[in-house]
Design a protein around this motif. Structure first.
Motif, mmCIF file in Angstrom:
data_model
loop_
_atom_site.group_PDB
_atom_site.id
_atom_site.type_symbol
_atom_site.label_atom_id
_atom_site.label_comp_id
_atom_site.label_asym_id
_atom_site.label_seq_id
_atom_site.Cartn_x
_atom_site.Cartn_y
_atom_site.Cartn_z
ATOM 1 N N MET A 190 -45.528 -12.932 47.697
ATOM 2 C CA MET A 190 -44.118 -13.457 47.886
ATOM 3 C C MET A 190 -43.755 -14.905 47.823
ATOM 4 O O MET A 190 -42.775 -15.410 47.370
ATOM 5 C CB MET A 190 -43.472 -12.804 49.168
ATOM 6 N N PRO A 195 -40.931 -11.175 45.115
ATOM 7 C CA PRO A 195 -41.345 -9.978 45.390
ATOM 8 C C PRO A 195 -40.199 -8.865 45.131
ATOM 9 O O PRO A 195 -39.246 -9.099 44.791
ATOM 10 C CB PRO A 195 -41.297 -10.105 47.141
ATOM 11 N N VAL A 196 -41.019 -7.571 44.916
ATOM 12 C CA VAL A 196 -40.226 -6.655 44.243
ATOM 13 C C VAL A 196 -40.184 -5.364 45.443
ATOM 14 O O VAL A 196 -41.133 -5.248 46.058
ATOM 15 C CB VAL A 196 -40.682 -6.117 43.151
ATOM 16 N N LEU A 197 -39.221 -4.673 45.305
ATOM 17 C CA LEU A 197 -38.958 -3.437 46.155
ATOM 18 C C LEU A 197 -38.224 -2.459 45.641
ATOM 19 O O LEU A 197 -37.439 -2.661 44.663
ATOM 20 C CB LEU A 197 -38.048 -3.833 47.334
ATOM 21 N N ARG A 241 -39.979 -0.278 52.677
ATOM 22 C CA ARG A 241 -39.126 -1.235 52.580
ATOM 23 C C ARG A 241 -38.894 -2.091 53.802
ATOM 24 O O ARG A 241 -38.999 -3.288 53.962
ATOM 25 C CB ARG A 241 -37.738 -0.351 52.334
ATOM 26 N N LEU A 244 -42.023 -4.518 53.880
ATOM 27 C CA LEU A 244 -41.855 -5.941 53.031
ATOM 28 C C LEU A 244 -40.845 -6.786 53.772
ATOM 29 O O LEU A 244 -41.232 -8.086 53.622
ATOM 30 C CB LEU A 244 -41.458 -5.343 51.528
ATOM 31 N N THR A 245 -39.742 -6.365 54.119
ATOM 32 C CA THR A 245 -38.556 -7.238 54.490
ATOM 33 C C THR A 245 -39.067 -7.937 55.997
ATOM 34 O O THR A 245 -38.769 -9.004 56.349
ATOM 35 C CB THR A 245 -37.372 -6.358 54.932
ATOM 36 N N ALA A 248 -41.403 -10.494 54.959
ATOM 37 C CA ALA A 248 -40.906 -11.577 54.421
ATOM 38 C C ALA A 248 -40.237 -12.400 55.403
ATOM 39 O O ALA A 248 -40.120 -13.677 55.621
ATOM 40 C CB ALA A 248 -39.699 -11.099 53.494
ATOM 41 N N ARG A 255 -36.702 -12.617 50.414
ATOM 42 C CA ARG A 255 -36.565 -11.248 50.626
ATOM 43 C C ARG A 255 -36.735 -10.643 49.312
ATOM 44 O O ARG A 255 -36.729 -11.044 48.213
ATOM 45 C CB ARG A 255 -35.146 -10.847 50.951
ATOM 46 N N PRO A 256 -37.454 -9.503 49.288
ATOM 47 C CA PRO A 256 -37.842 -8.624 48.170
ATOM 48 C C PRO A 256 -36.646 -8.268 47.213
ATOM 49 O O PRO A 256 -35.464 -8.345 47.903
ATOM 50 C CB PRO A 256 -38.443 -7.221 48.685
#
Length: 309
Positions: A190, A195-197, A241, A244-245, A248, A255-256
């Motif tokens: 990240m 970053p990807v979601l 989800r 990852l959040t 971050a 944020r993703p």
């Protein structure tokens, strides 16, 4: 007990060195990099230089040593390539590496063998809302590249359970987080790029802090039953989800960014299987009952907060 430990410098191995020392056990640590000798001796362990995948060199290195237990925690997760292949190093460590360490167990006179497995061995699919236990099918194929990871967990378990004269125990770990584990790996990514979601709902899985993974390994070594597998997870499954959040937020990264699912599947097929397709909620009731073990961190929020502190 005297423990021959493979993977002593990994995400689980380092806290395991500390946990074994605190419990009064003596450790002989197999490492590939001579530069990490000092790390091993700092924990009161004896370093042995060898590659787990080189059987002859491994057996020469441990010749003359004595151990009661062999513990297999060797992985190569931090060096994993973007696309999963049959010759992936972690897959080899769970297959050929387990085979070689079983030979080493006989050389050092060990009668007990504790191996690292993963909950992804249950299969990369939607398992529904119920909690999976060790009685559920293990090794379920879904016809994707992720079957390679499933098969690797099956391979290490079958070998240690079938080995003559060896009390084999398997630890089916959740997704590791904490120092040098998945949370740190994602945080590093990240920081380097957005970053990807996946768009829409993400998968759900069970996690485990590396310190709790280490304490479970000690408990299994001391109290585990031969021929048994144990799920080692925390109390609260989490969606990717939320994972990852949360990572971050704790690490202060961007944020993703929401990305179409097809793009993730195309760019990183294995992560697509993990982040999108897989929904599994895992119970650690058996480990709590048989090993007298419970995770110190009930969920990822508690564990990451402690790690950040």
């Amino acid at each position: 007990m005297r423990v021959l430990l493979a993977g002593a410098t990994g995400a689980v191995g380092v806290p395991l060195l500390s946990a074994l020392a605190d419990a009064g056990h003596k450790v002989i640590a197999i490492i590939r990099d001579p530069a990490k000798r000092q790390l091993i001796t700092n924990y009161g362990a004896i370093p042995v230089i060898a590659d787990v995948l080189d059987r002859e060199a491994l057996l020469r290195a441990v010749d003359g040593q004595g151990a009661d237990v062999v513990m297999h925690q060797a992985t190569a997760l931090r060096g994993a390539p973007r696309k999963l292949r049959p010759d992936d190093l972690t897959i080899a460590l769970r297959g050929k590496g387990t085979e070689n360490l079983l030979h080493a167990a006989r050389v050092v006179g060990a009668r007990r063998f504790v191996t690292q497995s993963l909950i992804t061995g249950y299969g990369y699919c939607d398992h529904g809302e119920r909690l999976l236990t060790e009685d559920d099918e293990f090794g379920r194929h879904v016809g994707t590249v992720a079957d390679l990871v499933t098969d690797s967990s099956v391979a290490t378990e079958r070998q240690v359970f079938a080995a003559d004269g060896i009390e084999g125990i398997a630890l089916r770990y959740g997704m590791f987080y904490g120092k040098n584990a998945f949370s740190d790996m994602f945080a590093d990514m990240m920081r380097k790029h957005a970053p990807v979601l996946p768009r829409g709902r993400t998968g759900v899985t069970s996690f485990i802090h590396v310190d709790d993974a280490a304490s479970a390994a000690v408990a299994a070594m001391e109290r585990g039953k031969a021929g048994e597998a144990y799920n080692i997870v925390d109390d609260e499954p989490m969606s990717w989800r939320d994972f990852l959040t949360t990572v971050a937020r704790v690490h202060g990264t961007p944020r993703p960014v929401v990305t179409p699912q097809w793009m993730i599947r195309l760019a990183v097929p294995y992560l697509g299987c993990l982040l999108i397709d897989t929904k599994m909620r895992i119970s650690h009731a058996k480990a709590t009952r048989d090993l007298a073990w419970t995770p110190a961190y009930r969920n990822l929020h508690e564990g990451l907060a402690a790690h950040a502190g």
